[in-house]
Design an enzyme around this catalytic site. Structure first.
Site, PDB file in Angstrom:
ATOM      1  CE  LYS A  35      13.280   6.355  -9.823  1.00 59.34           C
ATOM      2  NZ  LYS A  35      14.295   6.638  -9.014  1.00 59.34           N
ATOM      3  NE  ARG A 130      20.930   7.219  -4.650  1.00 56.23           N
ATOM      4  CZ  ARG A 130      19.757   7.442  -4.777  1.00 56.23           C
ATOM      5  NH1 ARG A 130      18.845   6.991  -3.842  1.00 56.23           N
ATOM      6  NH2 ARG A 130      19.207   8.064  -5.870  1.00 56.23           N
ATOM      7  CE1 TYR A 255      -5.796 -14.013  11.362  1.00 52.23           C
ATOM      8  CE2 TYR A 255      -5.436 -12.113   9.869  1.00 52.23           C
ATOM      9  CZ  TYR A 255      -5.782 -13.504  10.057  1.00 52.23           C
ATOM     10  OH  TYR A 255      -5.858 -14.545   9.219  1.00 52.23           O
ATOM     11  CG  MET A 303      -2.333 -11.820   1.632  1.00 45.14           C
ATOM     12  SD  MET A 303      -1.955 -13.543   1.618  1.00 45.14           S
ATOM     13  CE  MET A 303      -0.694 -13.573   2.941  1.00 45.14           C
TER      14      MET A 303
END
Length: 362
Positions: A35, A130, A255, A303
């Site tokens: 998956k 669940r 940063y 990023m």
């Protein structure tokens, strides 16, 4: 051209890890869990590499359909089952096994959606709370499903463990006991064991096992790496230095200026960041390999870039190779530095990271 950030996949390691499953669970059939795009490794690629598995498991119907359209004839179980008549009809058309875990699904069956019979896995909730029916509901539900012409017989039975990755917690033993007591006398094959249970709970082994994370060479346990368990990592994440510069004492990096240089050193800038799936919250000190040598992460993860302390005497230069995780730097270790689990790291590698299959000598 070598991409700025790429993940190398050792597909031979998948077969090694599948062999490890067979060694741990001799005689059991293997439902390989692929998956979430094969845990970030590529759904179709991983299915091709695991053709020797007896079946596949995916989370959602569309994943199963992709496998069928790619030509796979294995049994394919959809772990989340279906939520509407349209999904059930798709499962019937593509002959996907449905996990049945709630009464709403029985109502859809009873409404007569579609005409083709499909195989199902009846899920017992033994403590995960669940998906699944409670123990006191199972026999009535089993009988209703047995009487339904849209369901192939016999019905298979399954559960899922909540704490199997904690060998000191006896909750798993309680779940195993509840499952076995509840399904006693019911016909059909059973499946209990996930990766942690395959490796750590022998009494959970049954007709089928469902390895997931261990197939990718990653440990399900927080106190061990896959390699320590005899597994081989499939994915390694790589980039390169794009800049090298000298910084002085009291210079800040990144940063927010959160990292302050204590003494002169050499800083390296690596072309990878959270936009590629490298963890945003990796702490200062997280190890990175530059030319095979461990150096610490400094400053915030950006990023597109991270910065590392190469050391004052470093000979590293732009273009030199960088490994973020892999055989010599376990992804489990990086996950600990980022206060997460390795599942999130391999599943979180983004689309701009090129996946490259490792070439092996014949």
């Amino acid at each position: 051209m070598i991409p700025a950030a790429y993940a190398e996949l050792n597909l031979h390691a998948l077969q090694h890890n599948l062999d490890k499953v067979h060694n741990c669970a001799p005689g059991a059939k293997v439902m390989a869990v692929i998956k979430a795009n094969g845990y970030g490794h590529g759904l179709i690629r991983i299915a091709n590499a695991l053709k020797n598995a007896d079946a596949f498991a995916v989370a959602r119907v569309d994943e199963g359909i992709r496998l069928r359209k790619a030509g796979f004839s294995h049994r394919i179980a959809v772990l989340e089952g279906f939520t509407c008549a349209e999904e059930l009809q798709e499962m019937q058309h593509y002959q996907l096994d449905a996990v049945v875990h709630c009464l709403a699904q029985l109502d859809i069956f009873n409404a007569g959606a579609g005409q083709q019979a499909i195989a199902i896995w009846l899920k017992l909730d033994t403590g995960m709370n669940r998906l699944g029916f409670r123990a006191e509901e199972i026999h009535e539900v089993y009988q209703r499903l047995s009487d339904c012409p849209l369901i192939k017989q016999p019905i298979s039975l399954m559960t899922h463990f909540a704490n199997a990755d904690d060998i000191s917690d006896n909750k798993t033993l309680k779940q195993i006991s509840l499952f076995k007591q509840t399904v006693a006398g019911l016909s059909g094959e059973c499946s209990l064991a996930n990766s942690a249970a395959i490796l750590g709970w022998e009494t959970s082994l049954s007709d089928w096992v469902r390895p997931g994370i261990m197939l990718y060479g990653i440990s399900p346990f927080s106190d061990a790496t896959g390699q320590q368990l005899g597994l081989k990592p499939v994915m390694s994440l790589h980039s390169r230095l794009i800049a090298v510069k000298q910084i002085a004492a009291d210079d800040t990096v990144g940063y927010g200026g959160s990292w302050i240089c204590k003494k002169p050193t050499t800083l390296g800038v690596v072309a990878i960041g959270y936009g590629d799936g490298y963890p945003r919250y990796a702490k200062v000190g997280t190890p990175v390999l530059v030319n095979g040598i461990r150096v610490p992460l400094i400053g915030r993860v950006s990023m597109d870039m991270i910065t590392v302390d190469l050391g004052v005497h470093s000979a590293a230069k732009p273009g030199d190779p960088v490994t973020l995780w892999g055989e010599d730097l376990p992804v489990e270790e990086i996950a600990l530095w980022a206060d997460t689990i390795p599942y999130t790291l391999v599943c979180g590698v983004t689309q701009r990271v090129q996946l490259v299959e490792k070439q092996h000598d014949c």
